[in-house]
Design a protein around this motif. Structure first.
Motif, PDB file in Angstrom:
ATOM      1  N   THR A 177       0.831  -1.128   0.102  1.00  0.00           N
ATOM      2  CA  THR A 177       0.012   0.101   0.174  1.00  0.00           C
ATOM      3  C   THR A 177       1.011   1.243  -0.049  1.00  0.00           C
ATOM      4  O   THR A 177       0.545   2.294  -0.662  1.00  0.00           O
ATOM      5  CB  THR A 177      -0.838  -0.148   1.174  1.00  0.00           C
ATOM      6  OG1 THR A 177      -1.986  -1.332   1.235  1.00  0.00           O
ATOM      7  CG2 THR A 177      -1.894   1.201   1.271  1.00  0.00           C
ATOM      8  N   GLY A 178       1.770   1.339   0.740  1.00  0.00           N
ATOM      9  CA  GLY A 178       2.999   2.519   0.784  1.00  0.00           C
ATOM     10  C   GLY A 178       3.292   2.666  -0.355  1.00  0.00           C
ATOM     11  O   GLY A 178       3.487   3.893  -0.723  1.00  0.00           O
ATOM     12  N   VAL A 179       4.029   1.724  -0.992  1.00  0.00           N
ATOM     13  CA  VAL A 179       4.747   1.958  -2.217  1.00  0.00           C
ATOM     14  C   VAL A 179       3.562   2.546  -3.268  1.00  0.00           C
ATOM     15  O   VAL A 179       4.030   3.754  -4.176  1.00  0.00           O
ATOM     16  CB  VAL A 179       5.367   0.679  -2.866  1.00  0.00           C
ATOM     17  CG1 VAL A 179       5.593   0.781  -4.409  1.00  0.00           C
ATOM     18  CG2 VAL A 179       6.439   0.217  -2.081  1.00  0.00           C
ATOM     19  N   PHE A 180       2.671   1.811  -3.443  1.00  0.00           N
ATOM     20  CA  PHE A 180       1.545   2.633  -4.594  1.00  0.00           C
ATOM     21  C   PHE A 180       1.189   4.023  -3.943  1.00  0.00           C
ATOM     22  O   PHE A 180       1.098   4.814  -4.821  1.00  0.00           O
ATOM     23  CB  PHE A 180       0.311   1.591  -4.397  1.00  0.00           C
ATOM     24  CG  PHE A 180      -0.739   2.353  -5.306  1.00  0.00           C
ATOM     25  CD1 PHE A 180      -0.577   1.978  -6.630  1.00  0.00           C
ATOM     26  CD2 PHE A 180      -1.844   2.808  -4.869  1.00  0.00           C
ATOM     27  CE1 PHE A 180      -1.733   2.359  -7.536  1.00  0.00           C
ATOM     28  CE2 PHE A 180      -2.917   3.345  -5.698  1.00  0.00           C
ATOM     29  CZ  PHE A 180      -2.923   2.857  -7.191  1.00  0.00           C
ATOM     30  N   LEU A 181       0.821   4.404  -2.699  1.00  0.00           N
ATOM     31  CA  LEU A 181       0.473   5.650  -2.119  1.00  0.00           C
ATOM     32  C   LEU A 181       1.618   6.492  -2.476  1.00  0.00           C
ATOM     33  O   LEU A 181       1.581   7.715  -2.576  1.00  0.00           O
ATOM     34  CB  LEU A 181       0.084   5.526  -0.809  1.00  0.00           C
ATOM     35  CG  LEU A 181      -1.040   4.964  -0.549  1.00  0.00           C
ATOM     36  CD1 LEU A 181      -1.641   4.694   1.202  1.00  0.00           C
ATOM     37  CD2 LEU A 181      -2.474   5.347  -1.176  1.00  0.00           C
ATOM     38  N   ALA A 182       2.812   6.177  -2.368  1.00  0.00           N
ATOM     39  CA  ALA A 182       3.815   7.027  -2.639  1.00  0.00           C
ATOM     40  C   ALA A 182       4.023   7.602  -4.124  1.00  0.00           C
ATOM     41  O   ALA A 182       4.232   8.781  -3.990  1.00  0.00           O
ATOM     42  CB  ALA A 182       5.393   6.230  -2.358  1.00  0.00           C
ATOM     43  N   PHE A 183       3.418   6.659  -5.190  1.00  0.00           N
ATOM     44  CA  PHE A 183       3.357   7.550  -6.367  1.00  0.00           C
ATOM     45  C   PHE A 183       2.155   8.501  -6.431  1.00  0.00           C
ATOM     46  O   PHE A 183       2.349   9.492  -7.060  1.00  0.00           O
ATOM     47  CB  PHE A 183       3.181   6.326  -7.496  1.00  0.00           C
ATOM     48  CG  PHE A 183       2.769   7.069  -8.752  1.00  0.00           C
ATOM     49  CD1 PHE A 183       3.548   7.659  -9.486  1.00  0.00           C
ATOM     50  CD2 PHE A 183       1.512   6.858  -9.123  1.00  0.00           C
ATOM     51  CE1 PHE A 183       3.061   8.144 -10.841  1.00  0.00           C
ATOM     52  CE2 PHE A 183       1.094   7.298 -10.266  1.00  0.00           C
ATOM     53  CZ  PHE A 183       1.906   8.079 -11.200  1.00  0.00           C
ATOM     54  N   VAL A 184       1.216   8.003  -5.949  1.00  0.00           N
ATOM     55  CA  VAL A 184      -0.218   8.895  -5.697  1.00  0.00           C
ATOM     56  C   VAL A 184       0.420  10.165  -5.257  1.00  0.00           C
ATOM     57  O   VAL A 184      -0.149  11.321  -5.411  1.00  0.00           O
ATOM     58  CB  VAL A 184      -1.224   8.233  -5.055  1.00  0.00           C
ATOM     59  CG1 VAL A 184      -2.578   9.085  -4.746  1.00  0.00           C
ATOM     60  CG2 VAL A 184      -1.513   6.774  -5.934  1.00  0.00           C
ATOM     61  N   ALA A 185       1.100  10.162  -3.974  1.00  0.00           N
ATOM     62  CA  ALA A 185       1.395  11.387  -3.282  1.00  0.00           C
ATOM     63  C   ALA A 185       2.351  12.219  -4.122  1.00  0.00           C
ATOM     64  O   ALA A 185       2.070  13.478  -4.145  1.00  0.00           O
ATOM     65  CB  ALA A 185       2.071  10.732  -1.872  1.00  0.00           C
ATOM     66  N   TYR A 186       3.186  11.661  -4.811  1.00  0.00           N
ATOM     67  CA  TYR A 186       4.159  12.403  -5.780  1.00  0.00           C
ATOM     68  C   TYR A 186       3.369  13.333  -6.710  1.00  0.00           C
ATOM     69  O   TYR A 186       3.567  14.304  -6.943  1.00  0.00           O
ATOM     70  CB  TYR A 186       5.276  11.498  -6.105  1.00  0.00           C
ATOM     71  CG  TYR A 186       6.081  12.205  -7.362  1.00  0.00           C
ATOM     72  CD1 TYR A 186       6.810  13.143  -7.020  1.00  0.00           C
ATOM     73  CD2 TYR A 186       5.930  11.592  -8.535  1.00  0.00           C
ATOM     74  CE1 TYR A 186       7.617  13.846  -7.904  1.00  0.00           C
ATOM     75  CE2 TYR A 186       6.798  12.302  -9.554  1.00  0.00           C
ATOM     76  CZ  TYR A 186       7.523  13.372  -9.249  1.00  0.00           C
ATOM     77  OH  TYR A 186       8.248  14.210 -10.416  1.00  0.00           O
ATOM     78  N   PHE A 187       2.444  12.290  -7.296  1.00  0.00           N
ATOM     79  CA  PHE A 187       1.576  13.016  -8.481  1.00  0.00           C
ATOM     80  C   PHE A 187       1.057  13.986  -7.900  1.00  0.00           C
ATOM     81  O   PHE A 187       0.560  15.210  -8.636  1.00  0.00           O
ATOM     82  CB  PHE A 187       0.870  11.961  -9.075  1.00  0.00           C
ATOM     83  CG  PHE A 187      -0.107  12.427 -10.004  1.00  0.00           C
ATOM     84  CD1 PHE A 187       0.303  12.957 -11.289  1.00  0.00           C
ATOM     85  CD2 PHE A 187      -1.505  12.277 -10.070  1.00  0.00           C
ATOM     86  CE1 PHE A 187      -0.553  13.597 -12.350  1.00  0.00           C
ATOM     87  CE2 PHE A 187      -2.235  13.077 -10.951  1.00  0.00           C
ATOM     88  CZ  PHE A 187      -1.790  13.515 -12.212  1.00  0.00           C
ATOM     89  N   LEU A 188       0.117  14.065  -6.951  1.00  0.00           N
ATOM     90  CA  LEU A 188      -0.773  14.952  -6.192  1.00  0.00           C
ATOM     91  C   LEU A 188       0.165  15.929  -6.028  1.00  0.00           C
ATOM     92  O   LEU A 188      -0.596  17.532  -6.121  1.00  0.00           O
ATOM     93  CB  LEU A 188      -1.516  14.437  -4.805  1.00  0.00           C
ATOM     94  CG  LEU A 188      -2.551  13.538  -5.097  1.00  0.00           C
ATOM     95  CD1 LEU A 188      -3.197  13.013  -3.806  1.00  0.00           C
ATOM     96  CD2 LEU A 188      -3.892  14.118  -6.053  1.00  0.00           C
ATOM     97  N   VAL A 189       1.322  16.204  -5.294  1.00  0.00           N
ATOM     98  CA  VAL A 189       2.095  17.093  -5.090  1.00  0.00           C
ATOM     99  C   VAL A 189       2.537  17.884  -6.058  1.00  0.00           C
ATOM    100  O   VAL A 189       2.526  19.195  -6.422  1.00  0.00           O
ATOM    101  CB  VAL A 189       3.229  16.492  -4.268  1.00  0.00           C
ATOM    102  CG1 VAL A 189       4.584  17.773  -4.128  1.00  0.00           C
ATOM    103  CG2 VAL A 189       2.984  16.306  -2.736  1.00  0.00           C
ATOM    104  N   HIS A 190       2.954  17.180  -7.320  1.00  0.00           N
ATOM    105  CA  HIS A 190       3.449  17.784  -8.512  1.00  0.00           C
ATOM    106  C   HIS A 190       2.327  18.363  -9.179  1.00  0.00           C
ATOM    107  O   HIS A 190       2.489  19.388  -9.803  1.00  0.00           O
ATOM    108  CB  HIS A 190       3.990  16.597  -9.521  1.00  0.00           C
ATOM    109  CG  HIS A 190       4.463  16.923 -10.824  1.00  0.00           C
ATOM    110  ND1 HIS A 190       5.786  17.699 -10.741  1.00  0.00           N
ATOM    111  CD2 HIS A 190       3.916  17.132 -12.113  1.00  0.00           C
ATOM    112  CE1 HIS A 190       5.825  18.034 -12.238  1.00  0.00           C
ATOM    113  NE2 HIS A 190       4.876  17.594 -12.622  1.00  0.00           N
ATOM    114  N   LEU A 191       0.830  17.841  -9.170  1.00  0.00           N
ATOM    115  CA  LEU A 191      -0.221  18.451  -9.762  1.00  0.00           C
ATOM    116  C   LEU A 191      -0.902  19.467  -8.953  1.00  0.00           C
ATOM    117  O   LEU A 191      -1.459  20.318  -9.768  1.00  0.00           O
ATOM    118  CB  LEU A 191      -1.322  17.248 -10.063  1.00  0.00           C
ATOM    119  CG  LEU A 191      -2.434  17.713 -10.913  1.00  0.00           C
ATOM    120  CD1 LEU A 191      -2.105  17.965 -12.276  1.00  0.00           C
ATOM    121  CD2 LEU A 191      -3.563  16.608 -10.652  1.00  0.00           C
TER     122      LEU A 191
END
Length: 373
Positions: free
Chosen positions: A322-336
């Motif tokens: 879950t953490g690995v998957f959420l890390a990408f989601v978090a990065y994308f949200l910060v970037h967006l």
């Protein structure tokens, strides 16, 4: 120290749950690129990071559990249990790989952030999916941040004979592990990666920390803890941790010229792939101090505020994925949306909250499945 598979067993060493849970949280924070909140994790103040903790605790845990199976039943029963766990980890890795790639591909198509294909190492997979997925199934190809599970599989696969040897002769087995580590580093042994190079986590090197954890669970722990509590070892551990923090902070701040050239040559770059000796020394120094400061029976381990972390440690595989998957989601949200500290803090807290929810749900589902109908 001791460990039982039943979380409600009073003999369970809660420190293992606590620190494996913290390792999962730290891995999530560290995997979000340019995450300011990740500055609280240990990698910014020393040579090792959460990966060492995860591997050591995993080695300790599986050795303790399966030596009990070996003693109560037999070697075959322990082997079946180990390979059942290996299969579970492998399936989790494949599912995570598919969800990970599909999510990144969707984000790239939907929002046009093509640079993510390179940042997360999936551009060539998109171009040639059959070939790259084939090598993904063979554990030879991994997108960014998915390397820990293949390492765990590689460390678990030879565990049955290693565990048998540890039971028969723990010190000789540990010495053999050290020899393999030294030879692998000297001769450049590693497993091949696709399309080129070797594994990011060299299993011939990382096996040493896994075996050290397994050895610590099998050896005479009263003697071990007594030795670790000596004043000399504690003083050496503290001194090395201070030295490690100074060197790491100076190098990360870009002031390498403030250090002697010999120090820079040794510690920069920090060799994580082949698990440099100073990374092992730093982790073991941390372990010595933590074992001295927090006993198995420490009252703080019963504090309700620590329960979410411990549950994450008990449901480690699901929480890690879950953490690995959420890390990408978090990065994308910060970037967006926003890269402000407030938003990064919010995303980090929400990610950890979701990991805790997954952990509690998984524990609830296991307890429900265990109840007779």
């Amino acid at each position: 120290m001791s460990y039982e598979t039943d979380p409600k067993n009073p003999r369970r060493d809660l420190r293992l749950d606590l620190f494996r849970g913290l390792a999962n949280w730290a891995i999530f924070l560290d995997h979000v690129p340019n995450n300011v909140v990740a500055w609280i994790t240990v990698r910014n103040y020393g040579f090792s990071d959460a990966a060492e903790l995860f591997v050591f605790v995993s080695g300790f845990t599986v050795a303790f559990v399966y030596t009990k199976v070996m003693q109560k039943k037999n070697f075959l029963a322990a082997t079946v249990g180990i390979y059942g766990s290996v299969w579970k980890i492998y399936v989790a890795y494949i599912l995570l790989l598919v969800f990970y790639v599909v999510t990144i591909g969707y984000v790239v198509q939907r929002y046009g952030h093509a640079h993510l294909l390179d940042e997360f190492n999936i551009r060539r997979l998109i171009a040639d999916p059959v070939e790259f997925l084939k090598h993904g199934l063979l554990l030879q190809y991994s997108p960014l941040n998915l390397d820990v599970l293949p390492l765990y599989i590689a460390l678990m696969a030879p565990l049955p004979p290693v565990l048998w040897l540890l039971v028969k002769s723990p010190n000789c087995t540990l010495a053999a592990s050290v020899m393999l580590y030294v030879i692998a580093r000297q001769l450049g042994w590693n497993l091949p990666a696709y399309p080129s190079g070797g594994w990011y986590f060299n299993p011939f090197a990382w096996q040493l920390l896994f075996v050290i954890g397994a050895w610590a669970s099998i050896t005479d722990r009263d003697v071990l803890e007594r030795n670790l509590r000596s004043g000399v070892i504690t003083s050496l551990a503290v001194a090395f941790l201070v030295f490690s923090a100074i060197v790491t902070v100076i190098l990360q701040k870009g002031y390498a010229e403030a250090l002697p050239e010999a120090v820079v040559l040794i510690f920069s770059p920090n060799d994580k792939t082949n698990l440099a000796p100073y990374r092992i020394a730093h982790f073991l120094a941390l372990a010595v101090i933590v074992a001295r400061l927090i006993s198995k029976d420490a009252k703080a381990l019963k504090w309700p505020i620590l329960r979410p972390v411990m549950v994450c440690g008990q449901q480690s595989l699901e929480v890690f994925c879950t953490g690995v998957f959420l890390a990408f989601v978090a990065y994308f949200l910060v970037h967006l949306i926003s890269d402000t500290f407030a938003f990064q803090f919010l995303i980090s807290i929400l990610g950890i909250a979701l990991m805790v929810m997954v952990a509690y749900f998984r524990r609830w589902s296991k307890e429900g499945a265990a109840k007779p109908s």
